[in-house]
Design an enzyme around this catalytic site. Sequence first.
Site, short mmCIF file in Angstrom:
data_model
loop_
_atom_site.label_atom_id
_atom_site.label_comp_id
_atom_site.label_asym_id
_atom_site.label_seq_id
_atom_site.Cartn_x
_atom_site.Cartn_y
_atom_site.Cartn_z
N GLN A 1 34.68 38.88 33.93
CA GLN A 1 34.90 39.79 32.82
C GLN A 1 34.21 39.34 31.54
O GLN A 1 34.02 40.14 30.62
CB GLN A 1 36.40 39.94 32.56
CG GLN A 1 37.17 40.65 33.65
CD GLN A 1 36.84 42.13 33.73
OE1 GLN A 1 36.51 42.76 32.73
NE2 GLN A 1 36.95 42.70 34.92
N CYS B 1 41.32 46.08 41.87
CA CYS B 1 41.47 45.48 43.19
C CYS B 1 42.87 45.65 43.74
O CYS B 1 43.12 45.44 44.92
CB CYS B 1 41.11 44.00 43.13
SG CYS B 1 39.40 43.70 42.63
#
Length: 422
Positions: free
Chosen positions: A194, A339
């Site tokens: 990220q 996810c």
Amino acid sequence: MTVALPTFQMRKDTDKMIYMDNAATTKMPPAVVQAILLSMEDIWYNPSSLYTPAQKAREALEDARIRIAACLNASPEEIIFTSGGSESDNQAILSAARTGAQAGKRHIISTAMEHHAVLHTLEKLEREGYEVELLDVHSNGIISAEQVEQAIRENTCLVTVMYANNEIGSIQPISEIGAVCREKGVTFHTDAVQAAGHLPIDVKAQNIDLLSLSAHKFHGPKGIGALYARRGVPVTRLIEGGDQEQGRRAGTENVPAIIGMAAALEQACAHMVENTQKVSDLRNQLIEGLSRIPHTVLNGDPENRLPGNVNLSFEGIEGESLVLLLDRQGICASTGSACTSHSLLPSHVLLATGQSREMAAGALRLSLSEDNTQADIDEVLRIVPGLVEELRGKRAGSPYKRCRFGERQKSQGYNGVNPPHS
């Protein structure tokens, strides 16, 4: 023979869509798409072959490696191309664990709010006899270097701490943790999926031994990533086969995707300062406006967070219901990690920060990019308060009746104490 190509039916108002799920994936800009297409047309050869056209593909591959390394202040030979962040995480952690075991060291330090690519790999190692210690995070989702230092033992072989959290955006003190690990002689890995392209990274100055990144988080293609492995740090192969990537990752390299990743990361790093300023300003407006909704809590650190991350919990609702209603309004958002988007369990990240299960169930994540506009922010601030009120049942005759979180979880095997593993 005519080959039928798949067609995709998008709704007519797609051009009016507001996309705020950039933590899940990002859109490739035209320059990156063009770089990929040109490489597919001109240098489609196998870069391991010896003839001249193939060596042109090899040159392009190595040029991309040089450019990616430069963005991290690494050396080109320290970059290993992988299929993405999950593979990079797996290879980094398993490599450090195997090396540690050879020296009689089987203690690993991490946190309870890591991505599942890390946590599930650590669970695998636990079953193999390793001792995994997950440090408690503060309510803002951050640990301290002092916590890491106190946890390190003589038999510690690895510290793995994510650079910035994918759900709540909190940024860890990576430089300080890296300094502690280097002083103690412990391998330090960070999942920077990220962070890469959004935060400055200097693997040398920050004493990082292993680092994972994934192209589709910074406007590159999906299915391609990289593992930085500091020179001298042993790397165990996950995939057996050929001797590609200096014998560290078998399989013919995906040259077009690698070229796209290099173009995207280079562009992101070149424009990081102005993009950070723009996206942070929009983020702050969202946080300020949505925090005015009664019984709302900001998740993550108010200041030390990713530029585009907004994560709030609304008491009395379920986040997935809000996401579905936002989708009807043409707004793409999420409750947390893509996810685990099909899991109806509360976020392990929010629970790790001390959030209650009910408030964790009411989370909304909005993740911005430089493509978002002031008009996007105004529209979200106009729509969300009414939807939250509607889901709370305050509007007369509302067709949306809130399903109690606990009742639904019991139907899925949740006993009120330990959620079923997902």
